[in-house]
Design an enzyme around this catalytic site. Structure first.
Site, PDB file in Angstrom:
ATOM      1  N   HIS A   9      29.407   9.177  -5.751  1.00 53.74           N
ATOM      2  CA  HIS A   9      28.151   8.432  -5.688  1.00 53.74           C
ATOM      3  C   HIS A   9      27.953   7.884  -4.284  1.00 53.74           C
ATOM      4  O   HIS A   9      28.884   7.901  -3.467  1.00 53.74           O
ATOM      5  CB  HIS A   9      28.155   7.296  -6.710  1.00 53.74           C
ATOM      6  CG  HIS A   9      29.251   6.292  -6.495  1.00 53.74           C
ATOM      7  ND1 HIS A   9      29.030   4.944  -6.394  1.00 53.74           N
ATOM      8  CD2 HIS A   9      30.602   6.446  -6.362  1.00 53.74           C
ATOM      9  CE1 HIS A   9      30.176   4.304  -6.214  1.00 53.74           C
ATOM     10  NE2 HIS A   9      31.149   5.197  -6.188  1.00 53.74           N
ATOM     11  N   HIS A  50      21.896   2.398 -10.632  1.00 55.65           N
ATOM     12  CA  HIS A  50      22.833   3.230  -9.876  1.00 55.65           C
ATOM     13  C   HIS A  50      23.218   4.458 -10.693  1.00 55.65           C
ATOM     14  O   HIS A  50      23.278   4.409 -11.922  1.00 55.65           O
ATOM     15  CB  HIS A  50      24.079   2.415  -9.535  1.00 55.65           C
ATOM     16  CG  HIS A  50      24.974   3.068  -8.531  1.00 55.65           C
ATOM     17  ND1 HIS A  50      24.566   3.371  -7.249  1.00 55.65           N
ATOM     18  CD2 HIS A  50      26.264   3.493  -8.620  1.00 55.65           C
ATOM     19  CE1 HIS A  50      25.573   3.937  -6.588  1.00 55.65           C
ATOM     20  NE2 HIS A  50      26.618   4.025  -7.401  1.00 55.65           N
ATOM     21  N   CYS A  98      21.974   6.677  -3.889  1.00 57.62           N
ATOM     22  CA  CYS A  98      22.682   7.336  -4.992  1.00 57.62           C
ATOM     23  C   CYS A  98      21.868   8.469  -5.622  1.00 57.62           C
ATOM     24  O   CYS A  98      22.391   9.567  -5.844  1.00 57.62           O
ATOM     25  CB  CYS A  98      23.083   6.315  -6.047  1.00 57.62           C
ATOM     26  SG  CYS A  98      21.711   5.376  -6.771  1.00 57.62           S
TER      27      CYS A  98
END
Length: 202
Positions: free
Chosen positions: A173, A157, A104
């Site tokens: 993402h 994340h 990510c």
């Protein structure tokens, strides 16, 4: 939800392909006509992306999604978003930064590199790289951060907001399960794991 209902209502009557005002046009003519209509409306071009989805029978099929270019974003942010979208379908790989696989924060690292901006490599460092933004003030180009589980305050994340409209927020993402994808922030999964957002200072 209302937007979805409106869309379904508008799909009730199928359109004839390449017909306008009762007359058939070639594909080239239709492209010219549509471009002229967009010019008159002052709308921005729509980016197409292909995504794999699974049917109820378990068979995979490719669906072309129409993604609009952010209306009020700077040229730099549009470039960052288009670069991120160009990686759609790239598999997830921890520590990866190439089309063979990326994580990510690697996706964002590569996307901002397209405008010669070097951002931190990890999601934790990226979380302090910018100005904090309230969820209701999100706009294209903002970075959104998530935890591994609902209610977590530990960032694991990160994603990049690609669209922010009254109808909802989309972000791109590198998902550990699906690779580089674009999703809605307004799903229970992501809302329950949302921690914060920042706006890059470019």
């Amino acid at each position: 939800m209302l937007a979805l209902v409106g869309w379904l209502a508008g799909c009730s009557a199928p359109k004839k392909v390449n017909y306008r005002n009762g007359r058939y046009h070639s594909a080239r003519d239709m492209a010219r006509i549509k471009a002229e209509e967009r010019r008159r409306r002052g709308s921005r071009p729509v980016a197409k992306s292909k995504a794999k989805t699974t049917t109820p029978s378990g068979k995979a099929k490719i669906v072309t999604k129409h993604r609009s270019t952010p209306a009020n974003a700077s040229r730099a942010i549009v470039t960052v978003i288009e670069t991120a979208r160009s990686f759609q379908g790239t598999p997830y790989r921890y520590g990866g930064t190439s089309r063979l696989g990326m994580d990510c924060s690697g996706l964002l690292y590569n996307s901002f590199a397209a405008i010669d901006v070097a951002i931190p490599r990890s999601s934790n460092e990226q979380a302090v790289w910018g100005t904090p933004v309230k969820p209701q003030d999100l706009k294209a180009g903002d970075l959104v951060f998530f935890g591994a589980s609902p209610g977590s305050s530990t960032i694991t994340h990160v994603g990049l907001v690609t669209e922010a409209t009254p109808e909802g927020v989309q972000f791109i993402h590198a998902s550990s399960s699906s690779g580089v994808v674009e999703n809605s922030l307004e799903t229970d999964y992501y809302l329950s794991r949302y921690i914060k957002a920042v706006r890059p200072v470019l």
